[in-house]
Design a protein around this motif. Structure first.
Motif, PDB file in Angstrom:
ATOM      1  N   MET A 298       0.830  -1.211   0.000  1.00 20.99           N
ATOM      2  CA  MET A 298       0.000   0.000   0.000  1.00 20.99           C
ATOM      3  C   MET A 298       0.863   1.260   0.000  1.00 20.99           C
ATOM      4  O   MET A 298       0.525   2.257  -0.645  1.00 20.99           O
ATOM      5  CB  MET A 298      -0.936  -0.002   1.205  1.00 20.99           C
TER       6      MET A 298
ATOM      7  N   ARG B  70       1.812   2.636  -3.253  1.00 21.36           N
ATOM      8  CA  ARG B  70       0.789   3.379  -4.001  1.00 21.36           C
ATOM      9  C   ARG B  70       0.853   4.877  -3.718  1.00 21.36           C
ATOM     10  O   ARG B  70      -0.008   5.631  -4.181  1.00 21.36           O
ATOM     11  CB  ARG B  70      -0.609   2.868  -3.630  1.00 21.36           C
TER      12      ARG B  70
ATOM     13  N   LYS C 123       0.099   7.569  -6.167  1.00 22.73           N
ATOM     14  CA  LYS C 123      -1.214   7.498  -6.808  1.00 22.73           C
ATOM     15  C   LYS C 123      -2.330   8.061  -5.933  1.00 22.73           C
ATOM     16  O   LYS C 123      -3.456   8.237  -6.391  1.00 22.73           O
ATOM     17  CB  LYS C 123      -1.554   6.035  -7.149  1.00 22.73           C
TER      18      LYS C 123
ATOM     19  N   HIS D 231      -7.221   1.330  -4.224  1.00 25.09           N
ATOM     20  CA  HIS D 231      -5.808   1.009  -4.061  1.00 25.09           C
ATOM     21  C   HIS D 231      -5.623  -0.403  -3.498  1.00 25.09           C
ATOM     22  O   HIS D 231      -4.713  -1.119  -3.901  1.00 25.09           O
ATOM     23  CB  HIS D 231      -5.124   2.037  -3.156  1.00 25.09           C
TER      24      HIS D 231
ATOM     25  N   LYS E 265      -5.943  -2.934  -6.262  1.00 21.46           N
ATOM     26  CA  LYS E 265      -4.724  -2.993  -7.067  1.00 21.46           C
ATOM     27  C   LYS E 265      -3.648  -3.808  -6.366  1.00 21.46           C
ATOM     28  O   LYS E 265      -2.970  -4.647  -6.982  1.00 21.46           O
ATOM     29  CB  LYS E 265      -4.217  -1.565  -7.327  1.00 21.46           C
ATOM     30  N   VAL E 266      -3.497  -3.585  -5.067  1.00 26.59           N
ATOM     31  CA  VAL E 266      -2.498  -4.322  -4.294  1.00 26.59           C
ATOM     32  C   VAL E 266      -2.851  -5.809  -4.243  1.00 26.59           C
ATOM     33  O   VAL E 266      -1.968  -6.668  -4.350  1.00 26.59           O
ATOM     34  CB  VAL E 266      -2.361  -3.716  -2.882  1.00 26.59           C
TER      35      VAL E 266
ATOM     36  N   ALA F 155       3.494  -1.708  -7.483  1.00 32.00           N
ATOM     37  CA  ALA F 155       2.359  -0.920  -6.991  1.00 32.00           C
ATOM     38  C   ALA F 155       2.394   0.522  -7.496  1.00 32.00           C
ATOM     39  O   ALA F 155       1.361   1.195  -7.536  1.00 32.00           O
ATOM     40  CB  ALA F 155       2.328  -0.943  -5.464  1.00 32.00           C
TER      41      ALA F 155
ATOM     42  N   GLU G  19       2.819   1.212 -10.473  1.00 25.42           N
ATOM     43  CA  GLU G  19       2.386   1.130 -11.882  1.00 25.42           C
ATOM     44  C   GLU G  19       3.390   1.835 -12.801  1.00 25.42           C
ATOM     45  O   GLU G  19       3.020   2.729 -13.571  1.00 25.42           O
ATOM     46  CB  GLU G  19       0.988   1.728 -12.058  1.00 25.42           C
TER      47      GLU G  19
END
Length: 256
Positions: A100, A103, A106, A131, A134-135, A170, A172
């Motif tokens: 996390m 991220r 983001k 988020h 995504k993780v 994470a 991206e």
């Protein structure tokens, strides 16, 4: 077309020249490896690209953007993530928490908003859920389900390396710098890592720069290879060319 371009990169530490006029270009979607003996300058190249070191001379451009003056967080925001030779995780936090944190570039609502959301439908709450999804995808991709809620300090070294890879993913990134990703891994873990790196390139379209000592891994995975010695470029080419290059054999493999 070059994705990442390094031109005439030079840097010295206390009079010792770590890099001297190193130049190369990495194409989109390529797995590009940098090899060389200890002290050749491999990690120094990564530190310059990621903004940790400022070169004395030379220029680094990414999609025509000059990265050379940028700070590390600005390089990350530009789309370049990295792992480290020595693991740089928060050992007293869980795998999920470490991912996390990856991220952070983001997150739009800010730390205060994220810490104080009161309702499930608030903007910060929705962003938190996004988020976490995504993780979770990254955890599934790297098969880290068993490590999700474990403190990183309690995980085997090879698993910690995967968590660090996950944290970089994470972000991206468009370009991923992997510094000795297989260090400390057993044979099975290395084989799985090879598949993961290829999938990162093929499934996510991420360009990969790799520094790695395991020559079997390098030769198996690389599209092109740059060989360094004493901060100088020895050779660049396809794996089969580098394997046979006399200067590389002499410097890296101790043959001559």
């Amino acid at each position: 077309m070059s994705h990442l371009k390094v031109e005439n990169l030079s840097i010295s530490f206390g009079g010792l020249r770590a890099l001297g006029g190193v130049s190369f270009e990495v194409r989109p979607g390529e797995i590009y490896s940098i090899i060389g003996p200890n002290g050749a300058g491999k990690t120094t190249v990564f530190n310059c690209i990621s903004g940790i070191y400022k070169p004395n001379e030379g220029k680094i451009t990414f999609k025509n953007m000059d990265l050379t003056p940028l700070k590390p967080y600005q390089v990350a925001q530009a789309g370049i993530a990295r792992t480290f030779q020595n693991i740089e995780l928060f050992s007293r936090m869980t795998t999920m928490d470490n991912l996390m944190l990856g991220r952070h570039t983001k997150i739009k609502t800010g730390l205060w908003a994220g810490a104080t959301f009161l309702t499930p439908n608030s903007r910060a709450a929705k962003e938190e859920i996004k988020h976490r999804r995504k993780v979770e995808d990254i955890i599934d991709f790297l098969e880290l389900q068993a490590a999700r809620n474990q403190f990183v300090m309690n995980l085997p070294y090879g698993t910690q390396k995967l968590v660090e890879l996950g944290r970089a993913l994470a972000l991206e990134p468009e370009v991923l710098l992997l510094d000795e990703p297989s260090a400390g891994m057993n044979l099975e873990e290395k084989e799985n890592l090879i598949f993961s790196i290829k999938d990162i390139r093929d499934d996510f379209g991420i360009t990969i720069l790799l520094v790695e000592h395991d020559m079997n891994l390098v030769m198996d995975i690389s599209d092109r290879i740059l060989a360094l010695n004493y901060g100088q470029v020895l050779a660049e080419g396809l794996p089969k060319e580098i394997q046979k290059h006399p200067e590389v054999l002499k410097a890296y493999l101790g043959e001559g």
